[in-house]
Design a protein around this motif. Structure first.
Motif, PDB file in Angstrom:
ATOM      1  N   MET A  32      30.061   6.587  50.293  1.00 48.60           N
ATOM      2  CA  MET A  32      30.732   7.666  50.996  1.00 48.60           C
ATOM      3  C   MET A  32      29.770   8.292  52.008  1.00 48.60           C
ATOM      4  SD  MET A  32      33.710   9.346  50.916  1.00 48.60           S
ATOM      5  CE  MET A  32      34.251   9.194  49.197  1.00 48.60           C
ATOM      6  N   GLY A  33      30.097   8.144  53.278  1.00 48.13           N
ATOM      7  CA  GLY A  33      29.368   8.860  54.315  1.00 48.13           C
ATOM      8  C   GLY A  33      30.101  10.163  54.587  1.00 48.13           C
ATOM      9  N   PHE A  34      29.390  11.298  54.536  1.00 47.99           N
ATOM     10  CA  PHE A  34      30.081  12.594  54.570  1.00 47.99           C
ATOM     11  C   PHE A  34      29.417  13.543  55.556  1.00 47.99           C
ATOM     12  CE2 PHE A  34      31.267  16.801  52.930  1.00 47.99           C
ATOM     13  CZ  PHE A  34      32.631  16.635  52.772  1.00 47.99           C
ATOM     14  N   TYR A  35      30.266  14.320  56.240  1.00 56.92           N
ATOM     15  CA  TYR A  35      29.773  15.367  57.142  1.00 56.92           C
ATOM     16  C   TYR A  35      30.424  16.683  56.759  1.00 56.92           C
ATOM     17  CZ  TYR A  35      28.821  18.023  61.386  1.00 56.92           C
ATOM     18  OH  TYR A  35      28.404  18.978  62.274  1.00 56.92           O
ATOM     19  N   GLY A  36      29.593  17.665  56.402  1.00 60.96           N
ATOM     20  CA  GLY A  36      30.105  18.965  55.988  1.00 60.96           C
ATOM     21  C   GLY A  36      30.518  19.821  57.172  1.00 60.96           C
ATOM     22  N   GLU A  37      31.508  20.646  56.966  1.00 61.88           N
ATOM     23  CA  GLU A  37      32.006  21.535  58.012  1.00 61.88           C
ATOM     24  C   GLU A  37      30.902  22.493  58.466  1.00 61.88           C
ATOM     25  OE1 GLU A  37      33.644  23.274  60.800  1.00 61.88           O
ATOM     26  OE2 GLU A  37      35.062  21.955  59.760  1.00 61.88           O
ATOM     27  N   PRO A  38      30.544  22.486  59.771  1.00 64.14           N
ATOM     28  CA  PRO A  38      29.471  23.377  60.239  1.00 64.14           C
ATOM     29  C   PRO A  38      29.862  24.855  60.240  1.00 64.14           C
ATOM     30  CG  PRO A  38      30.465  22.189  62.082  1.00 64.14           C
ATOM     31  CD  PRO A  38      31.050  21.606  60.834  1.00 64.14           C
ATOM     32  N   ASP A  39      31.167  25.130  60.335  1.00 66.40           N
ATOM     33  CA  ASP A  39      31.646  26.510  60.327  1.00 66.40           C
ATOM     34  C   ASP A  39      31.638  27.033  58.892  1.00 66.40           C
ATOM     35  OD1 ASP A  39      32.946  28.923  60.494  1.00 66.40           O
ATOM     36  OD2 ASP A  39      34.567  28.191  61.782  1.00 66.40           O
ATOM     37  N   THR A  40      30.852  28.070  58.651  1.00 60.56           N
ATOM     38  CA  THR A  40      30.721  28.607  57.297  1.00 60.56           C
ATOM     39  C   THR A  40      32.065  29.033  56.711  1.00 60.56           C
ATOM     40  OG1 THR A  40      28.513  29.422  57.868  1.00 60.56           O
ATOM     41  CG2 THR A  40      29.520  30.316  55.886  1.00 60.56           C
ATOM     42  N   ASN A  41      32.916  29.587  57.523  1.00 63.64           N
ATOM     43  CA  ASN A  41      34.210  30.058  57.044  1.00 63.64           C
ATOM     44  C   ASN A  41      35.140  28.923  56.624  1.00 63.64           C
ATOM     45  OD1 ASN A  41      33.542  32.789  57.527  1.00 63.64           O
ATOM     46  ND2 ASN A  41      34.110  32.585  59.693  1.00 63.64           N
ATOM     47  N   LYS A  42      34.840  27.707  57.095  1.00 62.91           N
ATOM     48  CA  LYS A  42      35.668  26.547  56.745  1.00 62.91           C
ATOM     49  C   LYS A  42      34.964  25.612  55.770  1.00 62.91           C
ATOM     50  CE  LYS A  42      38.105  26.436  61.207  1.00 62.91           C
ATOM     51  NZ  LYS A  42      38.425  25.585  62.384  1.00 62.91           N
ATOM     52  N   ARG A  43      33.807  26.025  55.288  1.00 66.29           N
ATOM     53  CA  ARG A  43      33.007  25.160  54.433  1.00 66.29           C
ATOM     54  C   ARG A  43      33.759  24.768  53.158  1.00 66.29           C
ATOM     55  NH1 ARG A  43      27.605  25.945  55.062  1.00 66.29           N
ATOM     56  NH2 ARG A  43      28.192  26.014  57.265  1.00 66.29           N
ATOM     57  N   HIS A  44      34.605  25.657  52.654  1.00 64.86           N
ATOM     58  CA  HIS A  44      35.360  25.350  51.436  1.00 64.86           C
ATOM     59  C   HIS A  44      36.289  24.159  51.643  1.00 64.86           C
ATOM     60  CE1 HIS A  44      38.177  27.855  53.757  1.00 64.86           C
ATOM     61  NE2 HIS A  44      39.145  27.267  53.058  1.00 64.86           N
ATOM     62  N   GLU A  45      36.737  23.929  52.890  1.00 66.53           N
ATOM     63  CA  GLU A  45      37.592  22.784  53.169  1.00 66.53           C
ATOM     64  C   GLU A  45      36.833  21.478  52.930  1.00 66.53           C
ATOM     65  OE1 GLU A  45      39.149  23.120  57.094  1.00 66.53           O
ATOM     66  OE2 GLU A  45      40.033  25.114  56.756  1.00 66.53           O
ATOM     67  N   SER A  46      35.538  21.471  53.261  1.00 69.77           N
ATOM     68  CA  SER A  46      34.716  20.284  53.031  1.00 69.77           C
ATOM     69  C   SER A  46      34.611  19.977  51.550  1.00 69.77           C
ATOM     70  CB  SER A  46      33.316  20.491  53.613  1.00 69.77           C
ATOM     71  OG  SER A  46      33.349  20.551  55.016  1.00 69.77           O
ATOM     72  N   TRP A  47      34.380  21.017  50.743  1.00 66.45           N
ATOM     73  CA  TRP A  47      34.203  20.791  49.304  1.00 66.45           C
ATOM     74  C   TRP A  47      35.507  20.311  48.673  1.00 66.45           C
ATOM     75  CZ3 TRP A  47      30.038  20.555  51.152  1.00 66.45           C
ATOM     76  CH2 TRP A  47      29.210  21.592  51.565  1.00 66.45           C
ATOM     77  N   ASN A  48      36.647  20.853  49.101  1.00 68.16           N
ATOM     78  CA  ASN A  48      37.936  20.376  48.578  1.00 68.16           C
ATOM     79  C   ASN A  48      38.205  18.935  49.023  1.00 68.16           C
ATOM     80  OD1 ASN A  48      38.490  22.809  47.285  1.00 68.16           O
ATOM     81  ND2 ASN A  48      39.513  23.676  49.084  1.00 68.16           N
ATOM     82  N   ARG A  49      37.794  18.612  50.222  1.00 66.91           N
ATOM     83  CA  ARG A  49      37.980  17.241  50.730  1.00 66.91           C
ATOM     84  C   ARG A  49      37.196  16.251  49.877  1.00 66.91           C
ATOM     85  NH1 ARG A  49      36.420  18.293  55.332  1.00 66.91           N
ATOM     86  NH2 ARG A  49      38.470  18.764  56.217  1.00 66.91           N
ATOM     87  N   LEU A  50      35.974  16.610  49.519  1.00 66.93           N
ATOM     88  CA  LEU A  50      35.145  15.708  48.712  1.00 66.93           C
ATOM     89  C   LEU A  50      35.697  15.590  47.290  1.00 66.93           C
ATOM     90  CD1 LEU A  50      32.756  13.937  49.192  1.00 66.93           C
ATOM     91  CD2 LEU A  50      31.238  15.797  48.543  1.00 66.93           C
ATOM     92  N   ARG A  51      36.269  16.665  46.773  1.00 69.52           N
ATOM     93  CA  ARG A  51      36.900  16.594  45.450  1.00 69.52           C
ATOM     94  C   ARG A  51      38.050  15.588  45.456  1.00 69.52           C
ATOM     95  NH1 ARG A  51      35.988  22.384  45.775  1.00 69.52           N
ATOM     96  NH2 ARG A  51      34.589  23.089  44.104  1.00 69.52           N
ATOM     97  N   ARG A  52      38.827  15.609  46.533  1.00 70.50           N
ATOM     98  CA  ARG A  52      39.949  14.666  46.618  1.00 70.50           C
ATOM     99  C   ARG A  52      39.448  13.225  46.763  1.00 70.50           C
ATOM    100  NH1 ARG A  52      41.888  18.814  50.044  1.00 70.50           N
ATOM    101  NH2 ARG A  52      41.298  17.596  51.880  1.00 70.50           N
ATOM    102  N   LEU A  53      38.403  13.043  47.549  1.00 65.34           N
ATOM    103  CA  LEU A  53      37.863  11.702  47.763  1.00 65.34           C
ATOM    104  C   LEU A  53      37.266  11.137  46.474  1.00 65.34           C
ATOM    105  CD1 LEU A  53      36.160  12.275  51.236  1.00 65.34           C
ATOM    106  CD2 LEU A  53      38.121  10.786  50.778  1.00 65.34           C
ATOM    107  N   LYS A  54      36.783  12.014  45.619  1.00 64.55           N
ATOM    108  CA  LYS A  54      36.196  11.568  44.350  1.00 64.55           C
ATOM    109  C   LYS A  54      37.195  10.750  43.539  1.00 64.55           C
ATOM    110  CE  LYS A  54      36.066  14.625  41.055  1.00 64.55           C
ATOM    111  NZ  LYS A  54      36.840  14.063  39.898  1.00 64.55           N
TER     112      LYS A  54
END
Length: 360
Positions: free
Chosen positions: A46-68
């Motif tokens: 899995m190559g992953f890029y986290g959301e640079p916007d702090t306010n949207k960072r939670h979207e990155s973590w939810n995305r990775l949970r789904r990909l898991k």
């Protein structure tokens, strides 16, 4: 390739033609691929890029949970997560609040991702500001325990680079055979130096009492040998200077992280980039496309030697008594010998006769 949506972001995954890799899903934030699909050796990358916007960072973590949950194969996740896990992973700028890091830690725990650690610099990203520099460990490699059991001796190296604010991560897997071609070529950058022509001319003026074909072949071999020696003594100064400057850059970074002036650091980075430009022809020639285009049209003595080295299970490095990381084999041997000599050397012996008297 996932096309970039700005000048600063794009995801690309390259692999060799005979490598068994199948891309499953992708977006502007991830590339999910399977290795050795439908076999007992199947695993996911899995190559992953986290959301640079702090306010949207939670979207990155939810995305990775789904990909898991995309498949049952064991997996590894690599990328720029745009976040740190503890305060010690940052120097300079404002202090990272704990409530910003906590969601990242919770996601890693839910996905069972274990940090593989690293060898090299403590930080993978930096940014210069007028009066200070910020250093952070934003890039990392995580894997679940089943993956680690497959590749138990995996090492992650933070490589030095001056042309990007991020350091590349080099992952060395146990059980995967790596081969590296080290071709000897006539370097195009040599043509810019008069010594190159003089070296070749000197060889071709040499007389050999041999048949014509053998004479030409021998001169070709001698050209390669003489140019190699000439390059080491004359043209090789660019590489030596780069090596020296990079060592100074490492010291400058350590000094800057302690709050020192960053002007020396910036000057060294500029000088290194200038030296790298001088080597541009060599690196361009060594890329496959450029070599086919204009690599071998100036000389016919070119020949290639291919060497393959298998990765060995061995000690990669040790800390010496001064807490310096040593990877040189001679240094590793000396550290081992000194350690056991001290371990088994007695000192300040008292009542030795009494001890010996008890031996039957």
């Amino acid at each position: 390739m996932v096309h970039r949506t700005s000048k600063a972001r794009a995801l690309v995954l390259f692999w060799k033609e005979n490598f068994k890799l199948d891309v499953q899903t992708f977006s502007k934030y991830h590339i999910n691929a399977k290795i050795n699909q439908n076999t007992n050796e199947e695993w996911r990358f899995m190559g992953f890029y986290g959301e640079p916007d702090t306010n949207k960072r939670h979207e990155s973590w939810n995305r990775l949970r789904r990909l898991k949950n995309r498949g049952s194969a064991t997996w590894i996740c690599v990328g720029d997560f745009s976040e740190i896990t503890r305060k010690s992973e940052k120097i300079g700028g404002r202090i990272r609040p704990h409530n910003q890091m906590q969601p990242f830690l919770e996601m890693l725990d839910e996905c069972r991702l274990i940090d593989l650690g690293f060898v090299g610099s403590d930080f993978t990203w930096h940014k210069h500001y007028p009066r200070y520099t910020v250093w952070e460990r934003l890039d990392r490699v995580g894997a679940i325990d089943e993956w680690l059991l497959k590749f138990l001796d995996t090492k992650v190296y933070h490589l030095d680079v001056t042309t990007s604010d991020h350091k590349p991560l080099w992952i060395v897997l146990e059980g995967v055979v790596y081969t590296q071609q080290q071709p000897f070529r006539f370097e195009q950058m040599w043509i810019t130096d008069k010594g190159c022509g003089a070296t070749i001319e000197g060889v071709w003026k040499t007389n050999f009492d041999e048949p014509r074909v053998e004479k030409i072949l021998r001169k070709i071999d001698m050209c390669g040998l003489e140019l190699t020696q000439w390059s080491k003594k004359k043209f090789g100064s660019v590489r030596k200077e780069l090596e020296t400057k990079r060592k100074r850059l490492a010291r400058a970074k350590r000094y800057a992280r302690r709050g020192g002036d960053t002007s020396w650091l910036r000057t060294l980075e500029a000088k290194i980039n200038s030296l790298m430009d001088k080597e541009a022809k060599m690196w361009r020639q060594r890329s496959r496309v450029a070599w086919l285009k204009d690599g071998d049209k100036n000389t016919r003595f070119f020949h290639t030697k291919v060497t393959q080295r298998r990765r060995r299970n061995s000690i990669k490095g040790l800390f010496d008594e001064a807490k310096q990381w040593c990877t040189n084999q001679n240094q590793i041997v000396d550290i081992d010998v000194n350690y056991y000599q001290q371990l088994f050397t007695s000192s300040n012996l008292d009542n030795l006769e009494e001890v010996l008297a008890k031996i039957p």
